[in-house]
Design a protein around this motif. Structure first.
Motif, short mmCIF file in Angstrom:
data_model
loop_
_atom_site.label_atom_id
_atom_site.label_comp_id
_atom_site.label_asym_id
_atom_site.label_seq_id
_atom_site.Cartn_x
_atom_site.Cartn_y
_atom_site.Cartn_z
N SER A 23 42.85 39.40 -4.50
CA SER A 23 42.17 39.67 -5.77
C SER A 23 40.68 39.87 -5.54
CB SER A 23 42.40 38.52 -6.74
OG SER A 23 41.75 37.35 -6.27
N ARG A 24 40.07 40.66 -6.42
CA ARG A 24 38.64 40.93 -6.31
C ARG A 24 37.79 39.98 -7.12
NH1 ARG A 24 37.67 47.30 -5.42
NH2 ARG A 24 39.64 47.79 -4.41
N LYS A 25 38.43 39.12 -7.88
CA LYS A 25 37.68 38.12 -8.62
C LYS A 25 38.57 36.91 -8.86
CE LYS A 25 38.67 39.89 -13.28
NZ LYS A 25 38.10 40.42 -14.52
N THR A 26 37.97 35.79 -9.18
CA THR A 26 38.70 34.56 -9.41
C THR A 26 38.95 34.36 -10.89
OG1 THR A 26 37.72 33.54 -7.45
CG2 THR A 26 38.69 32.06 -9.07
N LEU A 27 40.19 34.05 -11.23
CA LEU A 27 40.55 33.74 -12.61
C LEU A 27 40.80 32.24 -12.71
CD1 LEU A 27 43.06 36.62 -13.44
CD2 LEU A 27 40.66 36.50 -14.03
N GLY A 28 40.14 31.59 -13.63
CA GLY A 28 40.37 30.16 -13.81
C GLY A 28 39.34 29.33 -13.06
N LYS A 29 39.62 28.04 -12.95
CA LYS A 29 38.65 27.08 -12.42
C LYS A 29 38.81 26.81 -10.92
CE LYS A 29 38.39 24.73 -16.88
NZ LYS A 29 38.56 23.45 -17.60
N THR A 30 39.80 27.38 -10.29
CA THR A 30 40.01 27.13 -8.87
C THR A 30 39.83 28.41 -8.08
OG1 THR A 30 42.37 27.66 -8.77
CG2 THR A 30 41.77 25.47 -9.58
N ASP A 31 39.80 28.28 -6.75
CA ASP A 31 39.68 29.44 -5.87
C ASP A 31 41.03 30.11 -5.64
OD1 ASP A 31 36.97 29.05 -5.57
OD2 ASP A 31 37.21 27.74 -3.84
N LYS A 32 42.09 29.49 -6.15
CA LYS A 32 43.43 30.06 -5.97
C LYS A 32 43.71 31.06 -7.08
CE LYS A 32 45.27 26.20 -3.41
NZ LYS A 32 46.52 25.71 -2.87
N SER A 33 44.32 32.17 -6.71
CA SER A 33 44.54 33.26 -7.66
C SER A 33 46.01 33.43 -8.02
CB SER A 33 44.03 34.59 -7.06
OG SER A 33 42.65 34.54 -6.79
N PRO A 34 46.27 33.94 -9.23
CA PRO A 34 47.64 34.34 -9.55
C PRO A 34 48.04 35.51 -8.66
CG PRO A 34 46.13 35.11 -11.23
CD PRO A 34 45.33 34.23 -10.32
N THR A 35 49.34 35.67 -8.45
CA THR A 35 49.82 36.65 -7.48
C THR A 35 51.00 37.42 -8.03
OG1 THR A 35 49.07 35.27 -5.62
CG2 THR A 35 50.79 36.89 -5.15
N VAL A 36 51.02 38.72 -7.73
CA VAL A 36 52.12 39.60 -8.13
C VAL A 36 52.82 40.13 -6.89
CG1 VAL A 36 52.75 41.74 -9.30
CG2 VAL A 36 50.97 40.27 -10.28
N LEU A 67 45.57 45.67 -10.52
CA LEU A 67 45.87 44.24 -10.45
C LEU A 67 44.79 43.46 -9.70
CD1 LEU A 67 49.73 44.27 -9.83
CD2 LEU A 67 48.53 43.62 -11.92
N SER A 68 44.30 43.99 -8.58
CA SER A 68 43.28 43.26 -7.82
C SER A 68 41.98 43.20 -8.61
CB SER A 68 43.06 43.89 -6.44
OG SER A 68 42.61 45.22 -6.54
N ASP A 69 41.64 44.27 -9.34
CA ASP A 69 40.45 44.25 -10.19
C ASP A 69 40.58 43.23 -11.31
OD1 ASP A 69 39.24 46.20 -8.68
OD2 ASP A 69 39.56 47.83 -10.10
N ALA A 70 41.82 43.01 -11.77
CA ALA A 70 42.06 42.06 -12.86
C ALA A 70 42.15 40.62 -12.37
CB ALA A 70 43.34 42.44 -13.60
N GLY A 71 42.06 40.41 -11.06
CA GLY A 71 42.04 39.04 -10.54
C GLY A 71 43.33 38.56 -9.91
N TYR A 72 44.25 39.49 -9.59
CA TYR A 72 45.53 39.10 -9.00
C TYR A 72 45.58 39.47 -7.53
CZ TYR A 72 47.01 38.81 -13.88
OH TYR A 72 47.09 38.49 -15.21
N ASN A 73 46.14 38.56 -6.70
CA ASN A 73 46.59 38.97 -5.38
C ASN A 73 47.85 39.83 -5.57
OD1 ASN A 73 44.73 37.23 -3.99
ND2 ASN A 73 46.12 35.51 -4.32
N VAL A 74 48.07 40.78 -4.66
CA VAL A 74 49.27 41.61 -4.75
C VAL A 74 49.93 41.71 -3.37
CG1 VAL A 74 50.27 43.75 -5.63
CG2 VAL A 74 48.02 43.01 -6.45
N LEU A 75 51.20 41.44 -3.32
CA LEU A 75 52.00 41.63 -2.11
C LEU A 75 53.00 42.75 -2.34
CD1 LEU A 75 53.07 40.85 0.70
CD2 LEU A 75 54.51 39.12 -0.42
N PHE A 76 52.94 43.77 -1.48
CA PHE A 76 53.89 44.88 -1.53
C PHE A 76 54.85 44.75 -0.33
CE2 PHE A 76 50.31 46.61 -3.89
CZ PHE A 76 50.88 47.40 -4.87
N PRO A 77 56.01 44.11 -0.48
CA PRO A 77 56.97 44.08 0.63
C PRO A 77 57.55 45.48 0.88
CG PRO A 77 57.46 42.39 -1.02
CD PRO A 77 56.49 43.34 -1.63
N ASP A 78 57.74 45.82 2.14
CA ASP A 78 58.36 47.10 2.52
C ASP A 78 59.81 46.83 2.88
OD1 ASP A 78 59.17 49.50 3.56
OD2 ASP A 78 57.54 49.69 5.00
N SER A 79 60.73 47.21 1.99
CA SER A 79 62.16 46.96 2.22
C SER A 79 62.81 48.01 3.10
CB SER A 79 62.90 46.91 0.88
OG SER A 79 62.53 45.80 0.12
#
Length: 271
Positions: A23-36, A67-79
């Motif tokens: 993520s490009r910014k932190t959402l909330g009070k911790t350094d941990k980010s929501p993730t998609v 998503l990263s601009d909105a504060g989310y980490n994003v994982l794209f698995p390659d199946s």
């Protein structure tokens, strides 16, 4: 990054890999980010592969930025690439060993991997997918599957762009989503017609888990793919009417509305 999945057929372990975008910014009070965790469709993750490196399709690149601009980490698995495939769109259902049901194990592997990352808030994880990947999301959220029900980590929300809802549309079909689900698709989609998702939404009315369907008028499959002209494909087996093919192409207005709905939904469920 790398992760290990299990193939349903024979239970073979498969070493997968994917793309991790912080993520490009932190959402909330911790350094941990929501993730998609974002699951690609039948066309695969990349538009081109050069020198062993894949270049994201415009759709995946646009989603990663949003998503990263909105504060989310994003994982794209390659199946596909680790299994020796670039695309399965032209395969018949019988040829698709990497089915949506099979790919739910890739989601399980992805959930295990993100749980090892120090900057991930595991109480705020969502799934997202397109078409075949969206059908994978439905399978990976279905508590009627034993391996899903016993999973220690459950997503808090899921977003599905134009999935195939047919397996869950009929009364009596076992479907109990693990978390609220938002489905986004075009009214004119003839590749994965919305009628099945409408039927699924209706049969889920009154359940304790929200299933919301957003339909966009004058809109087809792949409507969120930037710059993709509306065209007819005759190479998709088992979809559309015989000799008519299926229609695919972008609708920028619908994409903007869908992104807004998606971000509002994720914010409501994960923040």
């Amino acid at each position: 990054m790398s992760l290990t999945s299990i193939d349903s057929k024979g239970g073979k372990a498969t070493a997968l890999y994917g793309v991790w975008i912080k993520s490009r910014k932190t959402l909330g009070k911790t350094d941990k980010s929501p993730t998609v965790i974002a699951m690609h469709g039948c066309g695969g993750l990349y538009s081109i592969v050069r020198d062993g490196k894949g270049e994201f399709t415009p759709r995946h690149l646009a989603m990663a930025r949003v998503l990263s601009d909105a504060g989310y980490n994003v994982l794209f698995p390659d199946s596909f690439t680790p299994r020796g495939r670039r695309s399965t769109c032209q395969d018949s259902a019988a040829q698709r060993e990497t089915s949506a049901l099979n790919r739910r194990h890739d989601v399980q592997a992805a959930l295990r991997w993100v749980s090892t990352q120090n900057d991930v808030d595991m109480s705020r994880v969502a799934l997202l997918g397109w078409s075949h990947g969206a059908s994978t999301v439905l399978a990976a959220m279905n508590l009627a599957e034993t391996d899903v029900a016993v999973r220690k980590v459950q997503p808090r929300a899921a977003v599905a762009f134009y999935p195939n809802c047919q397996p869950y549309a009929k009364e009596g079909s076992p479907f109990k989503p693990a978390a609220p689900l938002l489905i986004l698709m075009g009214e004119n989609d003839d590749w994965t017609p919305p009628a099945a998702c409408e039927a699924m939404e209706k049969r889920m009315e009154g359940s304790d888990t929200e299933v919301a369907l957003r339909l966009y008028p004058d809109t087809y499959h792949d409507f969120d793919a930037p710059g993709l002209p509306v065209h007819v494909r005759m190479d998709i087996q088992g979809a559309g009417k015989p000799r008519d093919g299926v229609t695919s192409g972008a609708n920028p207005e619908a994409r903007e509305q869908a992104y807004r709905s998606m971000l509002n939904f994720l914010q409501a469920k994960l923040q």
